[in-house]
Design an enzyme around this catalytic site. Structure first.
Site, short mmCIF file in Angstrom:
data_model
loop_
_atom_site.label_atom_id
_atom_site.label_comp_id
_atom_site.label_asym_id
_atom_site.label_seq_id
_atom_site.Cartn_x
_atom_site.Cartn_y
_atom_site.Cartn_z
N CYS A 105 0.83 -1.21 0.00
CA CYS A 105 0.00 0.00 0.00
C CYS A 105 0.87 1.26 0.00
O CYS A 105 1.47 1.59 -1.01
CB CYS A 105 -0.99 -0.04 1.16
SG CYS A 105 -2.34 1.15 0.95
N HIS A 210 -3.64 -4.93 0.58
CA HIS A 210 -3.13 -5.37 1.88
C HIS A 210 -3.20 -6.89 2.00
O HIS A 210 -4.12 -7.44 2.63
CB HIS A 210 -3.93 -4.71 3.02
CG HIS A 210 -3.56 -3.30 3.28
ND1 HIS A 210 -2.58 -2.94 4.19
CD2 HIS A 210 -4.02 -2.15 2.75
CE1 HIS A 210 -2.46 -1.63 4.22
NE2 HIS A 210 -3.31 -1.13 3.34
N GLU A 212 -1.55 -8.82 3.86
CA GLU A 212 -1.37 -9.31 5.23
C GLU A 212 -2.69 -9.54 5.95
O GLU A 212 -2.73 -10.27 6.95
CB GLU A 212 -0.48 -8.34 6.02
CG GLU A 212 -1.16 -7.09 6.54
CD GLU A 212 -1.32 -5.98 5.52
OE1 GLU A 212 -1.70 -4.86 5.91
OE2 GLU A 212 -1.07 -6.23 4.31
#
Length: 232
Positions: A105, A210, A212
Site C-alpha cells: 500500500c 493489503h 497481510e
C-alpha cells in the site's frame, strides 16, 4: 538454526508512539525468520539495510510530496516526515544492495519514489479517468475489486493466472514507475496496483492492496512465501 532477519517498517502515531500491526509481523514470521520492527531513524537507514536480509515496507498514512518535487495537494492527508525520510533512505539503500523487499500500500508508493518515480497525491481528483472505489467500505479481509496481472510477471506466477481479487484502502497510488521496475497489475480503471523489479532477482515487489489481512487467500500466502524464500 540461523535466523533470517526481516525488517518491518513502523508508523508514528501522535509523534510519540511507534507501531505496526500484528498482521504485518505474523505475515513474515516462520521458524527461520526473526521479524524486527524498525524505528524511523533516517541516519541509521544504511546500517539497517546492512543488518537485514529483507524488508517489509508496511502501509500507513500519506506521503510528503516534497520527496518528488511537488507542493501539497489540497486533499493531501496527514504526513509524518520522519517516517517518510527514513523509509525512502532505507529503500534506496536496499535497492543499492540488491536486497529483497515487499512493499504494501503506502510502501509501494515509497518504493516508486525511492527509485525515481512518483505518485498521485489524491487519486480521485488527479486521475484522468472515472474510478472504481479504491477505499472500500467493507472488512479488511474482504476482496472488493478485481486486478488484471501482466503476462510473464512474477505476480502472474504467484497468482497462477492473469486476474485476482484484492482488498483496497488507499487514495494515493503510483503514477510514474521507477527505472528498473515494471507495472505488473492494474485495476479495471487503469490504476497501477503493483510494480516489480524487471529482473528475476532479487524479489522486489510492491502491491497496492493489503495481503497481510487476506489470511485465507492462496495468492497472498504465496506472495509472502516467495518474499521470505528470497530473504533466505
Amino acid at each position: 538454526m540461523k535466523q533470517v532477519i526481516i525488517g518491518i517498517t513502523s508508523s508514528i502515531a501522535e509523534e510519540t508512539l511507534l507501531s505496526t500491526t500484528l498482521a504485518n509481523i505474523w505475515s513474515v514470521n516462520d521458524a527461520e525468520v526473526l521479524p524486527v520492527v524498525l524505528p524511523n531513524i533516517a541516519d541509521k537507514a544504511e546500517h539497517y539495510a546492512d543488518m537485514v536480509d529483507g524488508v517489509l515496507l508496511t502501509g500507513g498514512g500519506d506521503i510528503d510530496p516534497a520527496l518528488f518535487g511537488e507542493d501539497p495537494h489540497p486533499l493531501l492527508g496527514e504526513i509524518t516526515p520522519e517516517r517518510d525520510q527514513f523509509e525512502v533512505a532505507l529503500t534506496k539503500a536496499l535497492l543499492a544492495r540488491n536486497k529483497p523487499l515487499l512493499a504494501i500500500c503506502r510502501g509501494v508508493q515509497i518504493l516508486a519514489i525511492a527509485g525515481g518515480g512518483d505518485m498521485y497525491q489524491d487519486l480521485p481528483s488527479q486521475f484522468a479517468k472515472p474510478l472504481i472505489q479504491h477505499r472500500q467500505h467493507a472488512p479488511r479481509s474482504y476482496k472488493s475489486h478485481q486486478i488484471t496481472i501482466g503476462q510473464g510477471t512474477r505476480l502472474e506466477m504467484l497468482a497462477k493466472g492473469n486476474t485476482a481479487y484484492v482488498n483496497s484502502y488507499h487514495h494515493q497510488a503510483v503514477r510514474k514507475v521507477p527505472a528498473g521496475f515494471q507495472a505488473s497489475a492494474w485495476t479495471n480503471d487503469g490504476v497501477i496496483e503493483a510494480i516489480e523489479n524487471s529482473a528475476s532477482y532479487p524479489f522486489q515487489v510492491g502491491v497496492q492492496w493489503h495481503p497481510e489481512t487476506l489470511v485465507d487467500d492462496e495468492f497472498s500466502t504465496r506472495l509472502f512465501h516467495a518474499f521470505i524464500a528470497s530473504c533466505k
